[in-house]
Design an enzyme around this catalytic site. Structure first.
Site, PDB file in Angstrom:
ATOM      1  N   LYS A 251      27.561  47.042  53.487  1.00  0.00           N
ATOM      2  CA  LYS A 251      28.480  47.616  54.463  1.00  0.00           C
ATOM      3  C   LYS A 251      27.976  47.469  55.896  1.00  0.00           C
ATOM      4  O   LYS A 251      26.812  47.183  56.159  1.00  0.00           O
ATOM      5  CB  LYS A 251      28.795  49.071  54.106  1.00  0.00           C
ATOM      6  CG  LYS A 251      29.693  49.120  52.873  1.00  0.00           C
ATOM      7  CD  LYS A 251      30.256  50.475  52.575  1.00  0.00           C
ATOM      8  CE  LYS A 251      31.276  50.372  51.426  1.00  0.00           C
ATOM      9  NZ  LYS A 251      31.778  51.685  51.001  1.00  0.00           N
TER      10      LYS A 251
ATOM     11  N   ARG B  55      27.038  51.724  43.693  1.00  0.00           N
ATOM     12  CA  ARG B  55      28.033  50.659  43.523  1.00  0.00           C
ATOM     13  C   ARG B  55      27.592  49.479  44.372  1.00  0.00           C
ATOM     14  O   ARG B  55      27.502  49.596  45.603  1.00  0.00           O
ATOM     15  CB  ARG B  55      29.413  51.157  43.953  1.00  0.00           C
ATOM     16  CG  ARG B  55      30.541  50.141  43.816  1.00  0.00           C
ATOM     17  CD  ARG B  55      31.844  50.759  44.323  1.00  0.00           C
ATOM     18  NE  ARG B  55      32.977  49.856  44.163  1.00  0.00           N
ATOM     19  CZ  ARG B  55      33.330  48.920  45.036  1.00  0.00           C
ATOM     20  NH1 ARG B  55      32.611  48.740  46.154  1.00  0.00           N
ATOM     21  NH2 ARG B  55      34.386  48.155  44.812  1.00  0.00           N
TER      22      ARG B  55
END
Length: 288
Positions: free
Chosen positions: A227, A267
């Site tokens: 991210k 995740r």
């Protein structure tokens, strides 16, 4: 490093792992931020999912809609076309499958095909039919912190006290899910890293993993993989942000840290390094 302050918790309807679990990502999309298009064809997506299992993934999260900042929504028929065949084939091969969707219809079809977990980034807010459907299906449910659709979520990244506000909003989302009939022991919470968050917000939430688990009383899923906030950390002051696929080592570092702080699962797109990281964290717990 602190000792583990809270237990990870177990989720009714899923295996009980003795460490932080690893959720591998299969994006069946042409436009996801980190790997859009690579796994778009059904056979390729299935092969990739099985490769992630071989690398140490405990469950596979299959999604057919990009939720990157600025993304517009795919229509229902196309999402179904992308997701259901992949779920069906991976289940046939013995994988534990999560479906990443904000639509009740997609979640329902995926559960019928064998998915065992519904991962809804909207926490039940995008589709009012989602919570009743999950309650009826009696499957585990991930409730993520969410302030609105991807097209304008960056405008909503305004906080006075990030962790306190996210916990409060997540608690409201969990309460709505329980009021809608979902058993508390089937609920997982996700702080929503990158969703209506800037880098400082994301870092504060990663650092608060144990607090999230303690105050919300539910297992915590941490989805930091590749991210933007990791890109900002790696770039440093004024540096060039590395592309998403060059953030896997930083992702594994987060996996180790949050596993040590009691995360139920991480995740990730690249599984092997994070699978190693959570096992090291577990070994350190056992060495105390």
């Amino acid at each position: 490093m602190s000792t583990l302050r809270v237990p990870r918790g177990e989720v009714t309807g899923l295996p009980a792992w003795d460490r932080c679990a690893v959720m591998g990502v299969v994006n069946v999309t042409p436009d996801s931020f980190s790997d859009g298009g690579r796994w778009f064809e059904t056979g390729v997506a299935v092969k990739h999912g099985l490769a992630l299992v071989a690398e140490g993934a405990d469950l596979i999260d299959v999604g057919g809609e990009s939720t990157r900042p600025g993304a517009t929504r795919v229509d229902e028929a196309e999402e179904l076309r992308r997701v259901i065949p992949v779920v069906r084939e991976l289940v046939r091969e013995g994988a534990v499958i999560s479906v990443d969707t904000m639509r009740a219809s997609v979640a329902e079809r995926a559960v019928e095909a064998g998915a065992r977990l519904v991962n809804d980034v909207s926490g039940g807010r995008a589709d009012p039919r989602m919570v009743p459907m999950v309650a009826t299906a009696d499957v585990p449910y991930v409730v993520m912190h969410w302030r609105g659709q991807s097209i304008d979520m960056n405008d909503r990244a305004v906080y006075t006290d990030t962790v306190t506000e996210v916990i409060g909003e997540l608690r409201e989302a969990v309460d709505r899910a329980v009021a809608g009939g979902i058993a508390p022991e089937r609920i997982v919470v996700d702080p929503g890293l990158g969703f209506a968050k800037q880098a400082a917000h994301d870092l504060a939430l990663v650092d608060a993993t144990a607090r999230l688990r303690r105050e919300l009383g539910r297992p915590v899923l941490v989805a930091a993989s590749r991210k933007r906030f990791l890109g900002r950390v790696l770039a440093g002051d004024g540096g060039e942000t590395p592309p998403a696929r060059e953030r896997d080592a930083a992702t594994a570092a987060v996996s180790a840290l949050v596993a040590r702080e009691g995360a139920w699962a991480v995740r990730v797109h690249e599984v092997r390094a994070s699978a190693d990281a959570v096992r090291v964290a577990r070994a350190l717990e056992g060495a105390r």
